[in-house]
Design a protein around this motif. Structure first.
Motif, mmCIF file in Angstrom:
data_model
loop_
_atom_site.group_PDB
_atom_site.id
_atom_site.type_symbol
_atom_site.label_atom_id
_atom_site.label_comp_id
_atom_site.label_asym_id
_atom_site.label_seq_id
_atom_site.Cartn_x
_atom_site.Cartn_y
_atom_site.Cartn_z
ATOM 1 N N VAL A 50 -5.905 3.758 1.395
ATOM 2 C CA VAL A 50 -6.720 3.243 2.490
ATOM 3 C C VAL A 50 -6.491 4.054 3.760
ATOM 4 C CG1 VAL A 50 -7.249 1.192 3.874
ATOM 5 C CG2 VAL A 50 -6.705 0.952 1.454
ATOM 6 N N GLY B 117 -10.577 -7.191 1.098
ATOM 7 C CA GLY B 117 -10.543 -6.187 0.037
ATOM 8 C C GLY B 117 -11.920 -5.684 -0.332
ATOM 9 N N THR C 160 -8.295 1.495 -9.172
ATOM 10 C CA THR C 160 -8.156 1.668 -7.723
ATOM 11 C C THR C 160 -8.926 0.572 -6.988
ATOM 12 O OG1 THR C 160 -8.008 4.062 -8.056
ATOM 13 C CG2 THR C 160 -8.405 3.306 -5.821
ATOM 14 N N LYS C 161 -10.111 0.266 -7.451
ATOM 15 C CA LYS C 161 -10.916 -0.794 -6.830
ATOM 16 C C LYS C 161 -10.225 -2.146 -6.946
ATOM 17 C CE LYS C 161 -15.306 1.482 -7.843
ATOM 18 N NZ LYS C 161 -16.551 1.409 -8.604
ATOM 19 N N TYR D 2 -5.304 -6.554 -0.453
ATOM 20 C CA TYR D 2 -5.787 -7.309 0.700
ATOM 21 C C TYR D 2 -5.624 -8.810 0.451
ATOM 22 C CZ TYR D 2 -7.574 -3.437 3.442
ATOM 23 O OH TYR D 2 -7.665 -2.311 4.217
ATOM 24 N N HIS E 239 0.828 -1.207 0.000
ATOM 25 C CA HIS E 239 0.000 0.000 0.000
ATOM 26 C C HIS E 239 0.866 1.262 0.000
ATOM 27 C CE1 HIS E 239 -2.059 3.183 2.434
ATOM 28 N NE2 HIS E 239 -2.908 3.040 1.435
ATOM 29 N N ARG F 213 1.119 3.743 -3.110
ATOM 30 C CA ARG F 213 0.405 5.001 -2.857
ATOM 31 C C ARG F 213 1.278 6.210 -3.166
ATOM 32 N NH1 ARG F 213 -0.041 8.526 1.260
ATOM 33 N NH2 ARG F 213 1.374 7.377 2.605
ATOM 34 N N PRO G 37 -4.815 2.889 -4.377
ATOM 35 C CA PRO G 37 -5.723 3.177 -3.269
ATOM 36 C C PRO G 37 -4.984 3.898 -2.141
ATOM 37 C CG PRO G 37 -5.749 0.837 -3.829
ATOM 38 C CD PRO G 37 -4.649 1.453 -4.606
ATOM 39 N N VAL H 97 -10.571 4.566 -2.179
ATOM 40 C CA VAL H 97 -10.453 3.190 -2.665
ATOM 41 C C VAL H 97 -11.383 2.885 -3.839
ATOM 42 C CG1 VAL H 97 -9.584 2.217 -0.503
ATOM 43 C CG2 VAL H 97 -12.054 2.318 -0.904
ATOM 44 N N THR I 219 -7.208 -2.316 -4.641
ATOM 45 C CA THR I 219 -7.608 -2.450 -3.240
ATOM 46 C C THR I 219 -7.852 -3.920 -2.905
ATOM 47 O OG1 THR I 219 -8.601 -0.244 -3.194
ATOM 48 C CG2 THR I 219 -9.358 -1.816 -1.521
#
Length: 144
Positions: free
Chosen positions: A28, A92, A115-116, A123, A15, A19, A26, A109, A119
């Motif tokens: 988060v 996720g 992005t989805k 996870y 992440h 990022r 994402p 997210v 995410t």
């Protein structure tokens, strides 16, 4: 717990790396930071500084995901890889759909289709890393 911690660390590393480097990655941590600000405001307190919110969000994320991913090790039988994959996938999907349900901004997210997907993928990576760690620890126990 070690398997859960490994999964949580893997999730946070992926992440944070992405990022800071990819525009569709994402964020988060922004959801957690929004939750922290909301709780502070509910109790009549000012929102913490961005640095404090970030630290609180990352700490909370690491703790919560350690406990979450540690459920992969709960049962001895069954396919641990499938459990890791499913727990990661569910985590996720939860990250996509739960923020809005609890009154938080889900944009960090959900802002793009990529992005989805990322995410859920991250996870899932955490779940697979947790499963691999648990399996390695169990093998080590059996041998030693």
């Amino acid at each position: 717990m070690l398997g859960g911690l490994a999964g949580a660390i893997a999730l946070n590393l992926v992440h944070e790396y992405a990022r800071k480097r990819f525009k569709d990655a994402p964020a988060v941590n922004r959801i957690a930071e929004g939750g922290i600000a909301k709780v502070a405001n509910t109790f009549g307190q000012p929102s913490p500084t961005p640095e404090v919110k970030y630290g609180m969000a990352m700490t909370g994320d690491l703790v919560a995901n350690t406990f979450y991913y540690s459920t992969i090790a709960k049962e001895e039988g069954g396919n641990i890889w499938l459990r890791g994959l499913c727990i990661g996938l569910i985590g996720g999907l939860g990250a996509l759909f739960l923020p809005k349900q609890v009154g938080l901004d889900d944009t960090p997210v959900t802002r793009t289709p990529l992005t989805k997907v990322l995410t859920v993928a991250w996870y899932t990576i955490g779940g697979v890393v947790a499963a691999a760690t648990v399996q390695a620890l169990r093998r080590q126990q059996q041998q030693g």
